[in-house]
Design a protein around this motif. Structure first.
Motif, mmCIF file in Angstrom:
data_model
loop_
_atom_site.group_PDB
_atom_site.id
_atom_site.type_symbol
_atom_site.label_atom_id
_atom_site.label_comp_id
_atom_site.label_asym_id
_atom_site.label_seq_id
_atom_site.Cartn_x
_atom_site.Cartn_y
_atom_site.Cartn_z
ATOM 1 N N PRO A 1 23.594 -20.189 -50.986
ATOM 2 C CA PRO A 1 24.323 -19.041 -50.437
ATOM 3 C C PRO A 1 23.597 -17.717 -50.694
ATOM 4 O O PRO A 1 23.613 -16.819 -49.851
ATOM 5 C CB PRO A 1 25.656 -19.062 -51.202
ATOM 6 C CG PRO A 1 25.753 -20.405 -51.805
ATOM 7 C CD PRO A 1 24.381 -20.912 -51.989
ATOM 8 N N ASN A 2 22.946 -17.610 -51.856
ATOM 9 C CA ASN A 2 22.262 -16.364 -52.182
ATOM 10 C C ASN A 2 20.978 -16.190 -51.382
ATOM 11 O O ASN A 2 20.615 -15.075 -51.029
ATOM 12 C CB ASN A 2 21.950 -16.305 -53.672
ATOM 13 C CG ASN A 2 23.200 -15.998 -54.459
ATOM 14 O OD1 ASN A 2 23.812 -16.899 -55.006
ATOM 15 N ND2 ASN A 2 23.599 -14.754 -54.439
ATOM 16 N N MET B 1 18.227 -13.200 -47.111
ATOM 17 C CA MET B 1 17.564 -13.279 -45.808
ATOM 18 C C MET B 1 18.325 -12.447 -44.778
ATOM 19 O O MET B 1 17.739 -11.783 -43.933
ATOM 20 C CB MET B 1 17.519 -14.735 -45.327
ATOM 21 C CG MET B 1 16.697 -15.644 -46.203
ATOM 22 S SD MET B 1 15.047 -14.985 -46.422
ATOM 23 C CE MET B 1 14.379 -16.165 -47.581
ATOM 24 N N ASP B 2 19.659 -12.509 -44.885
ATOM 25 C CA ASP B 2 20.499 -11.804 -43.943
ATOM 26 C C ASP B 2 20.334 -10.294 -44.105
ATOM 27 O O ASP B 2 20.281 -9.538 -43.146
ATOM 28 C CB ASP B 2 21.952 -12.214 -44.211
ATOM 29 C CG ASP B 2 22.889 -11.681 -43.160
ATOM 30 O OD1 ASP B 2 22.591 -11.904 -41.982
ATOM 31 O OD2 ASP B 2 23.880 -11.031 -43.523
ATOM 32 N N LYS B 3 20.217 -9.841 -45.345
ATOM 33 C CA LYS B 3 20.210 -8.413 -45.609
ATOM 34 C C LYS B 3 18.811 -7.801 -45.451
ATOM 35 O O LYS B 3 18.666 -6.703 -44.950
ATOM 36 C CB LYS B 3 20.726 -8.171 -47.024
ATOM 37 C CG LYS B 3 20.940 -6.711 -47.293
ATOM 38 C CD LYS B 3 21.975 -6.432 -48.358
ATOM 39 C CE LYS B 3 22.163 -4.933 -48.445
ATOM 40 N NZ LYS B 3 22.575 -4.446 -49.714
ATOM 41 N N LEU C 1 29.052 -16.008 -54.173
ATOM 42 C CA LEU C 1 28.485 -15.190 -53.109
ATOM 43 C C LEU C 1 29.088 -13.784 -53.121
ATOM 44 O O LEU C 1 28.383 -12.786 -52.982
ATOM 45 C CB LEU C 1 28.729 -15.869 -51.758
ATOM 46 C CG LEU C 1 28.072 -15.205 -50.563
ATOM 47 C CD1 LEU C 1 26.567 -15.117 -50.746
ATOM 48 C CD2 LEU C 1 28.401 -15.964 -49.284
ATOM 49 N N TYR C 2 30.416 -13.719 -53.319
ATOM 50 C CA TYR C 2 31.078 -12.410 -53.313
ATOM 51 C C TYR C 2 30.672 -11.580 -54.523
ATOM 52 O O TYR C 2 30.512 -10.368 -54.444
ATOM 53 C CB TYR C 2 32.591 -12.608 -53.242
ATOM 54 C CG TYR C 2 32.967 -13.402 -52.032
ATOM 55 C CD1 TYR C 2 32.911 -12.815 -50.768
ATOM 56 C CD2 TYR C 2 33.273 -14.752 -52.125
ATOM 57 C CE1 TYR C 2 33.174 -13.555 -49.636
ATOM 58 C CE2 TYR C 2 33.542 -15.501 -50.991
ATOM 59 C CZ TYR C 2 33.493 -14.899 -49.756
ATOM 60 O OH TYR C 2 33.739 -15.633 -48.631
ATOM 61 N N HIS D 1 18.624 -11.117 -58.725
ATOM 62 C CA HIS D 1 20.016 -10.696 -58.492
ATOM 63 C C HIS D 1 21.004 -11.825 -58.750
ATOM 64 O O HIS D 1 22.192 -11.593 -58.941
ATOM 65 C CB HIS D 1 20.185 -10.166 -57.073
ATOM 66 C CG HIS D 1 20.357 -11.237 -56.053
ATOM 67 N ND1 HIS D 1 19.317 -12.040 -55.652
ATOM 68 C CD2 HIS D 1 21.447 -11.681 -55.403
ATOM 69 C CE1 HIS D 1 19.774 -12.916 -54.780
ATOM 70 N NE2 HIS D 1 21.053 -12.724 -54.606
ATOM 71 N N SER D 2 20.524 -13.084 -58.735
ATOM 72 C CA SER D 2 21.422 -14.219 -58.977
ATOM 73 C C SER D 2 20.546 -15.421 -59.276
ATOM 74 O O SER D 2 19.330 -15.329 -59.314
ATOM 75 C CB SER D 2 22.262 -14.517 -57.746
ATOM 76 O OG SER D 2 21.457 -15.189 -56.792
#
Lengths: 269, 152
Positions: free
Chosen positions: A138-139, A144-146, A236-237, A132-133
């Protein structure tokens, strides 16, 4: 960020000092591969020899740990240098603003190139985290967050993060000069592409371009630096709103197609 | 750890880094260390200011953003002393700063090697394509827009 007393680790600084003297004395070398040129820069030798030294008694675990804050501080010096190059050429940067902003969308190129291959190679949801990136800090945080640390997506993003940490700068340094000499694209386009959001990767990629096109040095640094700052602030955005949703959609489409193909083969047999 | 301790450590580390790159700057790019000293001090001060600003302003912006901004401002045409800043810092080659960074990085990444070895060949192939895709994608769009604008 910085632990106290790292400046006293004379062993670490002496090793780096020795590496810098040695590698700068060797200097830049280049060789042709077909019509393209691969550039070997002192910074690339320094990284490889540093890595090799880690496996010898010369470097102990302590040095390896202490080296990390110095990368951070070294990168701030590098960014300071880039800042004072951007300043005088600010008009040119603003003029090139549309290109700088729009090329950030080019970072999505990974999804179109790497995701189909990942799925083809049999990867499941790992491929979403992987492609995805470019998977810098940051990615990694975003994935990890999602999805969580132990998710397939999390394992995927970590794999690319680890590869990038170990070989990212070397790999980009090697391919940037090569692609800039073998494709008809302008070196300044590659300069903008060099700003992927990691200081050391940008240094290696733009360094090769400078070595291949010394007359364009100032512009290369200014464009690469400006693009890197943009990637750092928008990256990140870009992933949250475009990259990750797009990867999910494409993954679903690709894996469905793969499934139906498999079924078709089974039915046929 | 207090901010003062932090600043002291930063100064010492930046000085060590500065000395090492000044020597590399001499060997690799033929610029005498004495000629590079003023520029190096400017860069160290800019870095330091950015690092301190990041600690003082409790906004979640990375320190490199402040460093870049300060560097840009003090070298803008018309900013008092900007010509001196530019003249001095020209004596510090960008590549001479990058070499020690990657030397330290090489030593630091040794610890990630065990993780790296666990990656299969498929992951390595995909990782390379991720980098090529990001890099080429950006270059293609940049080329298109720069050409449309007539810059290149």
């Amino acid at each position: 960020m910085v632990e106290k007393g790292i400046w006293k680790d004379w062993r670490l600084h002496a090793i780096v000092f020795g590496l810098v003297i040695l590698t700068e004395a060797i200097g830049t070398h280049q060789f042709s591969v077909g019509p393209g040129v691969i550039l070997l820069l002192p910074m690339l030798y320094a990284m490889v020899i540093g890595l090799i030294l880690f496996f010898t008694p010369v470097v102990k675990n302590k040095q390896s740990k202490n080296a990390e804050p110095l990368i951070v501080l070294g990168v701030t010096l590098l960014i300071a240098k880039i800042g004072v190059i951007i300043g005088p050429s600010i008009e040119g940067i603003i003029e090139a603003g549309p290109a700088l902003l729009l090329q950030e969308f080019g970072n999505l190129g990974t999804i179109f190139l790497a995701l189909p291959v990942a799925v083809f190679l049999g990867m499941k949801r790992e491929s979403i985290g992987m492609t995805h990136s470019i998977a810098r800090e940051p990615n990694v945080g975003l994935i990890m967050d999602k999805y969580g640390f132990n998710s397939p997506e999390g394992r995927g993003v970590m794999a690319i993060y680890i590869f990038g940490t170990v070989f990212g700068a070397i790999f980009l340094g090697l391919i940037s000069g090569f692609l800039a000499t073998i494709t008809p694209l302008h070196p300044l386009s590659f300069a903008m592409a060099s700003g992927v959001g990691s200081g050391s990767m940008m240094a290696a990629a733009s360094g090769s371009l400078i070595a291949a096109f010394p007359a364009l040095e100032q512009d290369i640094i200014a464009y690469a630096g400006a693009s890197n700052l943009l990637s750092l602030s928008t990256g990140l955005y870009m992933s949250i709103f475009i990259g990750l949703p797009l990867t999910e959609k494409m993954y679903n489409a690709l894996s469905k197609r793969k499934e139906s193909k498999k079924n078709a083969v089974k039915k046929g047999a | 750890m207090t901010l003062m301790n932090n600043i002291q450590e930063w100064i010492l580390l930046l000085l060590i880094f500065g000395v090492i790159s000044a020597i590399g700057n001499w060997i690799g790019y033929g610029i005498l260390p004495l000629a590079a000293v003023p520029g190096m001090i400017v860069l160290i001060l800019v870095s330091l200011a950015g690092l301190i600003l990041q600690k003082l302003l409790k906004v979640n912006i990375p320190s490199v953003a402040y460093v870049a901004l300060i560097g840009i401002i003090i070298s803008l045409p018309g900013f008092p002393g900007s010509e001196t800043v530019v003249r001095w810092t020209t004596e510090v080659n960008l590549l001479a700063l990058a070499t020690p960074i990657l030397a330290y990085a090489g030593i630091a990444i040794g610890r990630s090697w065990t993780d790296f070895k666990k990656l299969g060949w498929r992951s390595v192939v995909v990782a390379m394509l991720v980098m090529v895709g990001t890099f080429l994608g950006s270059a293609l769009i940049a080329e298109l827009v720069l050409r449309m604008q007539g810059i290149i």
